[in-house]
Write a protein that holds these residues in place. Structure first.
Motif, short mmCIF file in Angstrom:
data_model
loop_
_atom_site.label_atom_id
_atom_site.label_comp_id
_atom_site.label_asym_id
_atom_site.label_seq_id
_atom_site.Cartn_x
_atom_site.Cartn_y
_atom_site.Cartn_z
N CYS A 136 25.37 8.10 -47.94
CA CYS A 136 24.15 8.12 -48.76
C CYS A 136 23.88 9.54 -49.22
O CYS A 136 24.22 10.50 -48.52
N SER A 162 22.75 5.24 -52.67
CA SER A 162 21.47 5.96 -52.74
C SER A 162 20.88 6.11 -51.34
O SER A 162 21.26 5.40 -50.41
N TYR A 163 19.91 6.99 -51.23
CA TYR A 163 19.19 7.16 -49.96
C TYR A 163 18.45 5.87 -49.61
O TYR A 163 18.35 5.49 -48.44
N ASP A 164 17.96 5.16 -50.64
CA ASP A 164 17.26 3.89 -50.38
C ASP A 164 18.17 2.89 -49.68
O ASP A 164 17.73 2.11 -48.84
N THR A 212 21.02 11.92 -51.96
CA THR A 212 19.85 11.88 -52.84
C THR A 212 20.14 12.40 -54.25
O THR A 212 19.28 12.32 -55.11
#
Ligand code: TMP
Length: 404
Positions: free
Chosen positions: A337, A357-359, A339
């Motif tokens: 992951c 993604s970080y999500d 950002t």
């Protein structure tokens, strides 16, 4: 065997990593053709510079597709604001001071100088990040800095009070020309300062992932002192910085009669204690590096064998060296992951691990995470408190493999 880029002496090879891709060469598609180069580092016994043997053309790394954006870490944003404050303090009593920064990236530091209305210029050859700096109201020229560029800047703007660069002097192969440019550009009482990952930290921690295509030089007080002297300059101070896994900021002035800080004497004495001035100092380094790679791979395999998933955190430039040299790929790491928007949905150079993604990480219940952005550990551990409270583990590896 190769010749030193600074002084032409024959160098001694320290580590040969074999074929490596470009550290920031993230792939859009898995079948994209990748450029590989033969990566090795060597030590010069005459001017003490540790350097890459084969280098990659700057245009292949620093172009309109440059993936590294400085302002992705809060800690770094604070660090760079601190540099701006230091500069503003240094020039407070000067009439119309002029500040030049090499490799200003997205303007993370110079935007604070610009906001104070101080005359400045950022030199940034990567046009995508240069455009970000302009959005931050920073004046930028898209060039590589050398003696000729220094002449042009003097003609247009006059001489500078401060010339600085963070994590950029290690990128520049023709560093002799940069130091020559510094003597042209700086006023007699001007100061050049720059910071880069510190060789002593790399050797002490065995953090070999600092070695990659963009880092041509691995500076120490010893090598910077010798380099400055070659160009009629003097290393007057060096101050350790707790960023990028351990960096050193070097302060350099014109002439040979300046007061030298005790930091320089102490720093060089510590480097000599670790034998960084002779080939013996580098012999244990390779053995430790190979042991870390072996231990890390075994730790990951053990976790997998217990039917646990592993993800990773931070698709850093330096992880390209670690993942490729230790041969850690998508069979062990499901995804990384990150950002940085332009890294997401791409694949890591050479090892082809997907970047998410970080999500995606936040929504995941994976409990084993390889911390590739280990230099941001403090910030990331603070941010991921709840992940660790829920039993999530981070795997780190310098100076040894730890699951914590
Ligand atoms: P760097 O080590 O070269 O500064 O790169 C750090 C990378 O890690 C960059 O791609 C951004 C990423 N990162 C995260 O994804 N989350 C974070 O919290 C931090 C600090 C960095």
């Amino acid at each position: 065997m190769s010749q030193c880029r600074i002084c032409n002496q024959t160098t001694h090879q320290v580590i040969h990593f074999g074929k490596m891709p470009i550290a920031n060469g993230f792939l859009r598609e898995l079948d994209e053709k990748e450029f590989l180069f033969d990566m090795s580092v060597a030590f010069c016994p005459q001017c003490f510079m540790v350097q890459l043997e084969e280098t990659v053309k700057p245009e292949m790394m620093f172009n309109d597709n440059y993936q590294f954006v400085s302002s992705t870490s809060n800690a770094m944003a604070i660090h760079f604001e601190g540099i701006a404050q230091e500069i503003a303090g240094k020039v407070a009593d000067k009439q119309d001071p002029f500040i030049v920064e090499l490799g200003c990236n997205d303007g993370i530091m110079l935007k604070h100088i610009a906001a104070k209305g101080i005359h400045h210029l950022g030199i940034e050859p990567s046009s995508n990040v240069a455009a970000m700096a302009r959005k931050n109201k920073v004046e930028v020229t898209e060039k590589f800095f050398n003696a000729a560029t220094a002449q042009e800047i003097v003609q247009e703007h006059g001489q500078a009070d401060v010339l600085c660069g963070s994590n950029v002097f290690c990128h520049i192969e023709d560093i002799n020309s940069v130091f020559e440019g510094a003597s042209i550009l700086l006023k007699d009482d001007g100061v050049l300062f720059f910071e880069d990952p510190y060789l002593l930290d790399i050797v002490q921690k065995s953090s070999f992932d600092q070695i990659y295509d963009e880092h041509v030089y691995y500076y120490s007080g010893l090598s910077v002192q010798a380099l400055a002297q070659r160009h009629g300059l003097q290393l007057v101070d060096m101050v350790h910085q707790d960023v990028h896994g351990g960096s050193m900021r070097y302060y350099i002035q014109k002439g040979s009669d300046k007061n030298i800080s005790q930091n320089v004497n102490d720093g060089i004495a510590a480097e000599k204690e670790w034998q960084l001035h002779q080939t013996e100092g580098y012999e244990a380094f390779k053995t430790k590096v190979d042991q870390i790679c072996k231990d890390l791979k075994q730790t990951l395999k053990d976790i997998k064998q217990q039917k646990n998933r592993i993800v990773a955190y931070g698709a850093t430039s330096k992880s390209t060296t670690l993942l490729n040299y230790a041969q850690i790929g998508p069979d062990l790491i499901e995804y990384i992951c990150d950002t940085t928007p332009n890294k997401i949905n791409k694949y890591t150079p050479g090892t082809h691990i997907p970047i998410k993604s970080y999500d995606a990480f936040l929504a995941d219940d994976a409990r084993n995470t390889l911390l590739l952005a280990w230099n941001h550990k403090k910030e990331i551990f603070a941010k991921e408190k709840s992940y660790r409270e829920k039993g999530g583990k981070f795997i780190t590896y310098f100076p040894e493999v730890v699951v914590e």
